[in-house]
Design a protein around this motif. Structure first.
Motif, PDB file in Angstrom:
ATOM      1  N   GLU A  37      12.683  27.047 -11.885  1.00 55.89           N
ATOM      2  CA  GLU A  37      13.192  28.184 -12.575  1.00 55.89           C
ATOM      3  C   GLU A  37      12.701  29.680 -12.285  1.00 55.89           C
ATOM      4  O   GLU A  37      13.372  30.531 -12.350  1.00 55.89           O
ATOM      5  CB  GLU A  37      13.312  27.862 -14.034  1.00 55.89           C
ATOM      6  N   ILE A  38      11.622  29.448 -12.233  1.00 60.27           N
ATOM      7  CA  ILE A  38      10.942  30.992 -11.805  1.00 60.27           C
ATOM      8  C   ILE A  38      11.258  31.418 -10.771  1.00 60.27           C
ATOM      9  O   ILE A  38      11.252  32.570 -10.420  1.00 60.27           O
ATOM     10  CB  ILE A  38       9.320  30.806 -12.243  1.00 60.27           C
ATOM     11  N   LEU A  80      12.771  34.887  -9.744  1.00 65.47           N
ATOM     12  CA  LEU A  80      12.150  36.050  -8.856  1.00 65.47           C
ATOM     13  C   LEU A  80      13.101  36.311  -7.743  1.00 65.47           C
ATOM     14  O   LEU A  80      13.165  37.403  -7.267  1.00 65.47           O
ATOM     15  CB  LEU A  80      10.737  35.577  -8.432  1.00 65.47           C
ATOM     16  N   LYS A  81      13.729  35.519  -7.098  1.00 64.28           N
ATOM     17  CA  LYS A  81      14.776  35.650  -6.000  1.00 64.28           C
ATOM     18  C   LYS A  81      15.792  36.295  -6.185  1.00 64.28           C
ATOM     19  O   LYS A  81      16.547  37.213  -5.463  1.00 64.28           O
ATOM     20  CB  LYS A  81      14.916  34.241  -5.036  1.00 64.28           C
ATOM     21  N   LYS A  82      16.428  36.043  -7.537  1.00 66.63           N
ATOM     22  CA  LYS A  82      17.707  36.750  -7.830  1.00 66.63           C
ATOM     23  C   LYS A  82      17.332  38.127  -8.250  1.00 66.63           C
ATOM     24  O   LYS A  82      18.304  39.085  -8.201  1.00 66.63           O
ATOM     25  CB  LYS A  82      18.161  36.115  -9.194  1.00 66.63           C
ATOM     26  N   GLN A  83      16.152  38.407  -8.612  1.00 70.96           N
ATOM     27  CA  GLN A  83      15.674  39.854  -8.805  1.00 70.96           C
ATOM     28  C   GLN A  83      15.122  40.429  -7.637  1.00 70.96           C
ATOM     29  O   GLN A  83      14.657  41.590  -7.649  1.00 70.96           O
ATOM     30  CB  GLN A  83      14.395  39.979 -10.074  1.00 70.96           C
ATOM     31  N   HIS A  84      15.279  40.131  -6.557  1.00 67.86           N
ATOM     32  CA  HIS A  84      14.831  40.526  -5.037  1.00 67.86           C
ATOM     33  C   HIS A  84      13.160  40.917  -5.334  1.00 67.86           C
ATOM     34  O   HIS A  84      12.940  41.860  -4.969  1.00 67.86           O
ATOM     35  CB  HIS A  84      15.488  41.650  -4.570  1.00 67.86           C
ATOM     36  N   ILE A  85      12.531  40.197  -5.954  1.00 68.38           N
ATOM     37  CA  ILE A  85      11.179  40.060  -5.821  1.00 68.38           C
ATOM     38  C   ILE A  85      10.348  39.397  -4.900  1.00 68.38           C
ATOM     39  O   ILE A  85      10.575  38.241  -4.848  1.00 68.38           O
ATOM     40  CB  ILE A  85      10.415  39.784  -7.453  1.00 68.38           C
ATOM     41  N   ALA A 109       5.674  39.589  -7.078  1.00 67.62           N
ATOM     42  CA  ALA A 109       5.062  38.616  -7.853  1.00 67.62           C
ATOM     43  C   ALA A 109       4.047  37.816  -7.205  1.00 67.62           C
ATOM     44  O   ALA A 109       3.920  37.450  -6.051  1.00 67.62           O
ATOM     45  CB  ALA A 109       6.125  37.540  -8.248  1.00 67.62           C
ATOM     46  N   ILE A 110       2.542  37.851  -7.778  1.00 66.43           N
ATOM     47  CA  ILE A 110       1.647  37.197  -7.382  1.00 66.43           C
ATOM     48  C   ILE A 110       1.225  35.867  -7.930  1.00 66.43           C
ATOM     49  O   ILE A 110       1.378  35.781  -9.331  1.00 66.43           O
ATOM     50  CB  ILE A 110       0.271  38.101  -7.574  1.00 66.43           C
ATOM     51  N   VAL A 111       1.400  34.726  -7.068  1.00 67.26           N
ATOM     52  CA  VAL A 111       1.260  33.440  -7.718  1.00 67.26           C
ATOM     53  C   VAL A 111       0.114  32.729  -7.463  1.00 67.26           C
ATOM     54  O   VAL A 111      -0.647  32.527  -6.456  1.00 67.26           O
ATOM     55  CB  VAL A 111       2.620  32.609  -7.097  1.00 67.26           C
TER      56      VAL A 111
END
Length: 268
Positions: free
Chosen positions: A182-183, A187-192, A215-217
């Motif tokens: 989900e996360i 992130l991908k939908k927000q182009h991050i 985004a740093i994971v």
């Protein structure tokens, strides 16, 4: 209305203790415990709703309680408790004399609103230790990150140890929770751009560009990131180390990565 409670066997005190000790009770009731004046102040600043307030008049002046109550625009159940009851309920050795019960917020990743068009986000996958989660939230606060996302949490975020170790930053952080998938979808939908702290196909962290939506994971110290994230990152990054081990505390690593991103953005 204000009441005085003198027995630890009082049903309200027993329930308060259950909220403090048991995650399943917190989840069932949608309630959690806040201890301390600073933490309570930050919870109010973060828009949390307080339902009950317990205070010990031998520790906290009634004037201070009145000041706290003046910040509320709604009625709260207030109870005075004895020093003995407070000491049994309190987590701290240095007490502040006040405990509150508050309602959960909606932390679903689907409902997260990012305050910036160029966000900097920290993602923690499957964090287990409340102390590490608290430290990550303090790092996020220090860096003024746009959000902290917790994937597959192993403990509920309203665990009193997380509140305590975050020094209340839990309440003022833009926080969301969801599964790893989900996360990643969010992130991908927000182009991050997703940077994973992992050794597989990694490059040194300081040569990357974090001035774009980022985004740093970070994963657990024991197992690192799951394959779900490892196959979804845009680039994996590593911190060069000169010692005999190849890992460090997750909150320390996150701090290094986040503040490199902040350093780059300060020069945009």
């Amino acid at each position: 209305m204000q009441n005085t409670i003198t027995s630890f066997q009082n049903p309200k005190i027993k329930f308060l203790n259950q909220l403090k000790e048991k995650s399943r009770v917190r989840k069932k009731e949608g309630l959690f415990v806040i201890e301390g004046q600073r933490e309570l102040s930050l919870a109010l600043e973060g828009g949390y709703t307080i339902t009950q307030l317990y205070y010990c008049s031998s520790i906290i002046p009634s004037e201070t309680v009145d000041t706290i109550l003046s910040q509320l625009q709604y009625q709260v159940l207030i109870y005075e408790i004895t020093t003995e009851i407070y000491q049994k309920l309190s987590y701290r050795t240095t007490t502040e004399g006040i405990i509150a019960v508050a309602t959960f917020k909606n932390l679903d990743i689907q409902d997260l609103v990012l305050p910036s068009k160029n966000p900097l986000i920290l993602v923690a996958e499957a964090p287990e230790k409340p102390g590490n989660i608290g430290a990550l939230l303090r790092t996020a606060d220090a860096a003024q990150l746009d959000a902290v996302l917790i994937a597959n949490p192993k403990t509920d975020v309203y665990n009193p140890n997380i509140i305590r170790s975050s020094i209340g930053c839990l309440f003022t952080t833009n926080l969301a929770v969801g599964s790893s998938s989900e996360i990643i979808d969010f992130l991908k939908k927000q182009h991050i751009i997703i940077y994973g702290a992992a050794l597989r196909d990694a490059v040194d962290y300081h040569i990357q560009d974090y001035t774009q939506p980022t985004a740093i994971v970070v994963g657990t110290e024991a197992t690192g990131l799951s394959n779900v994230f490892l196959t979804s990152t845009d680039q994996n990054i590593k911190i060069p180390m000169s010692g005999v081990i190849d890992s460090m505390n997750v909150s320390v690593a996150a701090g290094i990565l986040v503040f490199e991103a902040k350093r780059q953005r300060d020069f945009i």
